[in-house]
Design an enzyme around this catalytic site. Structure first.
Site, short mmCIF file in Angstrom:
data_model
loop_
_atom_site.label_atom_id
_atom_site.label_comp_id
_atom_site.label_asym_id
_atom_site.label_seq_id
_atom_site.Cartn_x
_atom_site.Cartn_y
_atom_site.Cartn_z
N ASP A 110 0.85 -1.20 0.00
CA ASP A 110 0.00 0.00 0.00
C ASP A 110 0.88 1.24 0.00
OD1 ASP A 110 0.69 -0.78 2.79
OD2 ASP A 110 -0.40 1.04 3.29
N HIS A 133 1.02 -8.82 -4.08
CA HIS A 133 0.09 -7.79 -3.62
C HIS A 133 0.89 -6.50 -3.42
CE1 HIS A 133 -3.64 -6.42 -1.59
NE2 HIS A 133 -2.79 -5.66 -0.89
N ASP A 139 0.24 -17.38 -4.99
CA ASP A 139 0.77 -16.31 -5.84
C ASP A 139 -0.37 -15.63 -6.60
OD1 ASP A 139 2.42 -14.61 -7.23
OD2 ASP A 139 3.04 -16.09 -8.71
N GLU A 148 1.96 -10.35 -0.07
CA GLU A 148 2.28 -8.94 0.01
C GLU A 148 3.77 -8.78 0.27
OE1 GLU A 148 0.51 -4.73 1.78
OE2 GLU A 148 -0.13 -6.62 2.67
#
Length: 587
Positions: free
Chosen positions: A188, A499, A554, A563
């Site tokens: 993120d 991710h 994956d 992530e």
């Protein structure tokens, strides 16, 4: 990925054969997909079919056998649901390109070379440049083997709104503050003080302990032309951001800078949602104090950053005093916030860490509590449990002569117990596994375990700890129950759908290189909406028995296993630096 020249195997007459290993049965062979260094432990994990008890090391170009050996006895690993055997070819050190054959079943090709980890080590560090917030990552510094990962700056963070949860004496709710720079935390675009401190601890500890390696290590970043080791330049980019998180009026450190909710999977420059300075806690302040004290010591008298050391120590002490006056404040996301919480429930561990770093930086006895060191059950550190990071700092202080007397004796006792715990777990585990479980971010924990074992090797000179750390390194790049090399851009089978918003948004097939995927865990089995982490196996009493060693997915949706995060990549970089420095000295 790196390519190595093919070599023809020669010598070792007693082991050499001109015939290939003949095919027989269906066997899985998991190897270090990049390869192995000479003078190291070299093992392959084998899932046998019960009909073969030997293996061959074969030249990749010709297929000729260079080494024959017996597989270890079968042992069932309950975490993978498989019988395992090991192919040990540690005694073979001839440089070249090879594969392992068991009953004719072939592993991926791999090298034996003193340069095996060179490119991997570079990008395990250099990937932090691509994590930089608020600056263009230019093609000059973002080219990975002909592919550019350059991207435009996002999130200048010059208009960050103070959330009511972060209000302090000099920062009122609703006011606009500046908090530019720093690293994005994970997949993120948030910036989290507590996890930044954890990641920086590994990076700065590596810079201190492995200074011989880092002295001439060129990370090919914009600061590479100055006189500071590049690893310290990269760390400084995040340290400067962390300084923006303290309220200099009362010493309160804010918890994070994020949007209210996670943004879509796009590049940084493609989102301009309002960002907020959010939260405060006792642990955040202690963590800030710890890393600023450490940084103050390591950057002292650095001509490239002449004012930093004094400022870092001043703010470290301010943050520490705030935490002392405000014990037991635990951060939880307010109802309006849905980004990462990083709820640290054990502030006493962060206090111990802060005391250790402040003592090492100031030599002031008031930070030494000889009873505190005995209060923790030391294991591999995580972002929630940093006491073992403090213990790692103390053992480096023992080795450089800073830590003496009763504190030295206690440090050596506890660190020896910790290293022995990890080593014994590996010895007893069929899968050569040093952790108590596959927790969230297991690959970061594996990296920390390897770093602890390397520090014990450095402290004692006992090569068994070096070999164990080498085994952990090979686990991370392919020698594991999933068969994945967990580092993006490397190996024959590596994560392709991590991710990570940058990797998803850039339209490039191969993700941002050098990132360490979180790794197997059963801690969040429905993150992809369907239950994917289960495996049937003949030995299981139950047809849907779960095997955590293989619980890796994956897919972009798998934030629990796929992530990436700075606190996983930083100890991985430290581990590689330590392996490289050890290889300089081991004959």
């Amino acid at each position: 990925m790196r390519k190595y020249k093919d070599f023809v195997c020669v010598g070792f007459a007693l082991m050499l054969s001109t015939t290939n290993c003949m095919a027989n049965g269906n066997v899985k062979i998991h190897v270090s997909q990049l390869g192995y260094t000479p003078n190291s432990d070299k093992k392959a994990m084998v899932v046998p079919d019960g009909r073969v008890d030997s293996f061959c090391l074969c030249d990749a170009a010709s297929g000729k056998v260079c080494f024959r050996g017996k597989l270890s006895p079968k042992k069932y690993w309950d975490l993978s649901g498989e019988d395992l055997q090991w192919a040990d070819f540690s005694s073979y050190d001839k440089s070249g390109e090879y594969y392992i054959s068991v009953g004719g079943n072939k592993s991926y090709n791999f090298s034996i070379s003193s340069k095996t980890y060179d490119d991997l080590t570079l990008w395990a560090h250099k990937t932090f440049y691509l994590w930089r917030c608020g600056v263009d990552c230019t093609e000059e510094f973002s080219n990975f083997h002909g592919q550019s990962y350059a991207h435009k700056a996002g999130h200048p963070d010059v208009n960050v709104i103070v959330h009511p949860s972060a209000e302090s004496a000099g920062r009122k709710a609703g006011m606009s503050v500046q908090s530019p720079g720093g690293w994005y935390d994970a997949g993120d675009y948030g910036k989290y003080t507590i996890n930044s401190a954890i990641a920086l601890e590994s990076m700065l500890m590596g810079a201190e302990v492995y200074s011989k390696f880092y002295k001439n290590f060129d990370m090919e970043i914009p600061e590479s032309t100055n006189n500071t080791p590049d690893v310290l330049d990269e760390a400084m980019y995040n340290l400067k951001w962390m300084l923006t998180m303290i309220d200099t009026v009362d010493g309160c450190v804010a918890h994070k800078v994020t949007t209210k909710r996670f943004v879509p999977m796009v590049l940084p420059a493609e989102t301009n949602v309002q960002r907020y300075m959010i939260g405060k806690s006792t642990a955040t302040n202690y963590g800030f104090a710890a890393i600023m004290a450490k940084a103050s010591r390591l950057y002292k008298n650095n001509p490239d950053y002449p004012d930093f050391s004094e400022k870092a120590m001043r703010y470290a002490k301010q943050a520490y005093e705030w935490a002392e006056k405000n014990p037991g404040i635990i951060f939880h996301n307010p109802d309006s916030i849905g980004t990462g919480s990083y709820t640290a429930r054990f502030p006493e561990q962060f206090r111990f860490w802060a005391n250790v770093e402040l003592y090492l930086a100031t030599k002031e006895d008031k930070y030494v509590d000889l009873t505190a060191i005995d209060t923790f059950d030391y294991d591999v550190p995580t972002w929630q449990l940093p006491a073992s990071l403090a213990l790692m700092s103390l053992i480096t202080g023992v080795d450089n002569g800073t830590v003496k007397g009763a504190l030295k004796k206690k440090t050596e006792l506890h660190f020896s117990k910790l290293a022995t715990l990890l080593y014994d777990r590996m010895e007893k585990s069929a899968g050569c596994f040093p952790l108590h479980k596959f927790e969230w971010g297991s690959n970061g924990s594996m990296s920390n375990a390897g770093s602890i074992l390397l520090l014990q090797y450095r402290h004692t000179g006992d090569k068994k700890y070096l070999k164990a750390a080498q085994d952990i390194t090979t686990y991370l790049i392919g020698r594991n129950a999933t068969g994945y090399c967990f580092v993006t851009g490397y190996g024959k089978k590596s994560p392709m759908f991590i991710h990570d918003r940058r990797s998803t948004g850039d339209g490039i097939a191969v993700p941002v290189p050098g990132l360490l995927a979180g790794g197997p865990t059963l801690d969040a089995i429905t993150d992809c909406d369907t239950y994917v982490y289960k495996y049937d196996h003949p030995k299981s009493e139950y047809p849907t028995r779960e095997y955590s060693a293989r619980a890796y997915n994956d897919e972009i949706c798998s934030y629990s296993t796929n992530e990436v995060a700075i606190n996983w990549s930083a100890p991985f970089a430290m581990l590689l630096a330590g392996i490289n420095e050890a290889m300089m000295n081991v004959k």
